[in-house]
Design a protein around this motif. Structure first.
Motif, PDB file in Angstrom:
ATOM      1  N   ALA A  23     -79.540 -45.913-165.547  1.00  0.00           N
ATOM      2  CA  ALA A  23     -80.308 -44.662-165.670  1.00  0.00           C
ATOM      3  C   ALA A  23     -81.567 -44.737-164.804  1.00  0.00           C
ATOM      4  O   ALA A  23     -81.985 -43.733-164.213  1.00  0.00           O
ATOM      5  N   ALA A  24     -82.159 -45.941-164.704  1.00  0.00           N
ATOM      6  CA  ALA A  24     -83.352 -46.126-163.872  1.00  0.00           C
ATOM      7  C   ALA A  24     -83.031 -45.911-162.386  1.00  0.00           C
ATOM      8  O   ALA A  24     -83.926 -45.645-161.579  1.00  0.00           O
ATOM      9  N   GLN A  25     -81.744 -46.014-162.032  1.00  0.00           N
ATOM     10  CA  GLN A  25     -81.303 -45.713-160.649  1.00  0.00           C
ATOM     11  C   GLN A  25     -80.897 -44.239-160.521  1.00  0.00           C
ATOM     12  O   GLN A  25     -80.177 -43.861-159.595  1.00  0.00           O
ATOM     13  N   ARG A  26     -81.262 -43.432-161.520  1.00  0.00           N
ATOM     14  CA  ARG A  26     -80.974 -41.991-161.567  1.00  0.00           C
ATOM     15  C   ARG A  26     -79.489 -41.669-161.711  1.00  0.00           C
ATOM     16  O   ARG A  26     -78.995 -40.659-161.182  1.00  0.00           O
ATOM     17  N   ILE A  27     -78.783 -42.549-162.385  1.00  0.00           N
ATOM     18  CA  ILE A  27     -77.368 -42.295-162.657  1.00  0.00           C
ATOM     19  C   ILE A  27     -77.245 -41.608-164.014  1.00  0.00           C
ATOM     20  O   ILE A  27     -77.889 -42.012-164.980  1.00  0.00           O
ATOM     21  N   ASP A  28     -76.437 -40.519-164.078  1.00  0.00           N
ATOM     22  CA  ASP A  28     -76.253 -39.795-165.339  1.00  0.00           C
ATOM     23  C   ASP A  28     -75.422 -40.637-166.304  1.00  0.00           C
ATOM     24  O   ASP A  28     -74.395 -41.202-165.914  1.00  0.00           O
ATOM     25  N   ILE A  29     -75.880 -40.681-167.556  1.00  0.00           N
ATOM     26  CA  ILE A  29     -75.208 -41.490-168.579  1.00  0.00           C
ATOM     27  C   ILE A  29     -74.600 -40.553-169.627  1.00  0.00           C
ATOM     28  O   ILE A  29     -75.291 -39.666-170.143  1.00  0.00           O
ATOM     29  N   ILE A  30     -73.343 -40.745-169.923  1.00  0.00           N
ATOM     30  CA  ILE A  30     -72.709 -40.015-171.025  1.00  0.00           C
ATOM     31  C   ILE A  30     -72.372 -41.062-172.088  1.00  0.00           C
ATOM     32  O   ILE A  30     -71.620 -42.002-171.820  1.00  0.00           O
ATOM     33  N   PRO A 106     -74.276 -39.258-157.963  1.00  0.00           N
ATOM     34  CA  PRO A 106     -73.093 -39.540-157.128  1.00  0.00           C
ATOM     35  C   PRO A 106     -71.915 -40.092-157.940  1.00  0.00           C
ATOM     36  O   PRO A 106     -70.769 -39.868-157.602  1.00  0.00           O
ATOM     37  N   TYR A 107     -72.200 -40.842-158.969  1.00  0.00           N
ATOM     38  CA  TYR A 107     -71.189 -41.243-159.952  1.00  0.00           C
ATOM     39  C   TYR A 107     -71.866 -41.195-161.305  1.00  0.00           C
ATOM     40  O   TYR A 107     -73.095 -41.078-161.384  1.00  0.00           O
ATOM     41  N   CYS A 108     -71.072 -41.204-162.386  1.00  0.00           N
ATOM     42  CA  CYS A 108     -71.701 -41.222-163.708  1.00  0.00           C
ATOM     43  C   CYS A 108     -71.135 -42.370-164.532  1.00  0.00           C
ATOM     44  O   CYS A 108     -70.095 -42.945-164.185  1.00  0.00           O
ATOM     45  N   LEU A 109     -71.861 -42.692-165.592  1.00  0.00           N
ATOM     46  CA  LEU A 109     -71.490 -43.818-166.446  1.00  0.00           C
ATOM     47  C   LEU A 109     -71.060 -43.263-167.801  1.00  0.00           C
ATOM     48  O   LEU A 109     -71.808 -42.509-168.432  1.00  0.00           O
ATOM     49  N   LEU A 110     -69.847 -43.605-168.228  1.00  0.00           N
ATOM     50  CA  LEU A 110     -69.361 -43.187-169.539  1.00  0.00           C
ATOM     51  C   LEU A 110     -69.408 -44.412-170.457  1.00  0.00           C
ATOM     52  O   LEU A 110     -68.626 -45.354-170.283  1.00  0.00           O
ATOM     53  N   VAL A 111     -70.346 -44.401-171.409  1.00  0.00           N
ATOM     54  CA  VAL A 111     -70.549 -45.568-172.273  1.00  0.00           C
ATOM     55  C   VAL A 111     -69.782 -45.371-173.582  1.00  0.00           C
ATOM     56  O   VAL A 111     -70.076 -44.443-174.345  1.00  0.00           O
ATOM     57  N   VAL A 112     -68.792 -46.205-173.812  1.00  0.00           N
ATOM     58  CA  VAL A 112     -67.976 -46.083-175.031  1.00  0.00           C
ATOM     59  C   VAL A 112     -67.813 -47.469-175.665  1.00  0.00           C
ATOM     60  O   VAL A 112     -67.122 -48.328-175.106  1.00  0.00           O
ATOM     61  N   PRO A 113     -68.446 -47.711-176.827  1.00  0.00           N
ATOM     62  CA  PRO A 113     -68.328 -49.029-177.454  1.00  0.00           C
ATOM     63  C   PRO A 113     -66.860 -49.422-177.696  1.00  0.00           C
ATOM     64  O   PRO A 113     -66.470 -50.548-177.406  1.00  0.00           O
ATOM     65  N   LEU A 114     -66.050 -48.481-178.216  1.00  0.00           N
ATOM     66  CA  LEU A 114     -64.649 -48.817-178.526  1.00  0.00           C
ATOM     67  C   LEU A 114     -63.702 -48.265-177.447  1.00  0.00           C
ATOM     68  O   LEU A 114     -62.648 -47.695-177.753  1.00  0.00           O
ATOM     69  N   MET A 115     -64.074 -48.435-176.192  1.00  0.00           N
ATOM     70  CA  MET A 115     -63.292 -47.914-175.056  1.00  0.00           C
ATOM     71  C   MET A 115     -61.876 -48.504-175.037  1.00  0.00           C
ATOM     72  O   MET A 115     -60.883 -47.780-174.955  1.00  0.00           O
TER      73      MET A 115
END
Ligand code: ADP
Length: 206
Positions: A23-30, A106-115
């Protein structure tokens, strides 16, 4: 088309810490945990369905969901738990898709504990696993949540194993060390993901 990096890891592995560095690199976090709360917010179809099934006793006085009461109810009622999963999981997936489509970075991060447990890596282009040895994982979680090592072990037993997660990973962050090292690993992956997302956007599509 959005380029999606999935981020997962066991409890206390460092997912939130790593997500904050992206997020500090301005990447969108979901974040799946946040989305899971959004789909049962007051006024949502999710909350309405829960109230229809369990009555308004499942609400707090301010009209929001009484989570601890719901947790107790599903603990002793397997059918109710199944019903709730079937109601909320599609809603959560749909909201995550919407958030991915709305992402601006440019890309986003999808954070899922039980991915890995829920096979949600199918929603991603690449899976990043935060890996940590069990001792460190238990010590950090204990310090953060003030819970017993035994409680953490039982959560670990209910999650995918380290091996299962690593088998599904495209990239791995090793978080046994200190914070400096983590920053370097994230900075290197960030450059790699920027390059990969550029490649994807240059690929002709019909
Ligand atoms: P998760 O989101 O995977 O449950 P967190 O990111 O909350 O894990 O990390 C668990 C705890 O460990 C937090 O208190 C966090 O500050 C701490 N932590 C994470 N990475 C490190 C590290 N490299 N060094 C020291 N403490 C860390």
């Amino acid at each position: 088309m959005a380029f999606v990096i999935g981020l997962t890891g066991g409890i206390g592995s460092g997912k939130t810490t790593v997500a904050n560095l992206f997020a500090a690199q301005r990447i969108d976090i979901i974040d799946a945990d946040i989305v899971a709360r959004e789909v049962v917010e007051p006024g949502s179809a999710g909350l309405q369905a829960i109230v229809e099934r369990l009555g308004s006793d499942i609400l707090l006085t301010d009209g929001s969901l009484n989570r601890s009461k719901l947790r107790e109810a599903i603990f002793s009622d397997h059918q109710l738990k199944e019903w709730l999963n079937q109601l909320l999981h599609p809603m959560i997936r749909e909201k995550m898709q919407q958030d991915i489509a709305a992402a601006q970075s440019p890309y986003c991060l999808l954070v899922v504990p039980l991915m890995v447990e829920n096979n949600l890596q199918v929603m991603t282009n690449r899976l990043l696993v935060v890996d940590v040895d069990e001792e460190t994982q238990i010590a950090r979680t204990q310090q953060r949540d003030n819970v017993s090592a035994e409680q953490i072990r039982s959560i670990l037993a209910s999650q995918a194993s380290r091996e299962q997660r690593l088998a599904a990973a495209d990239d791995v962050i090793c978080n046994n060390g200190n914070g400096d090292n983590l920053e370097q690993q994230v900075a290197r992956l960030h450059q790699e993901y920027l390059a990969l997302s550029r490649q994807q956007n240059n690929t002709p599509q019909c």
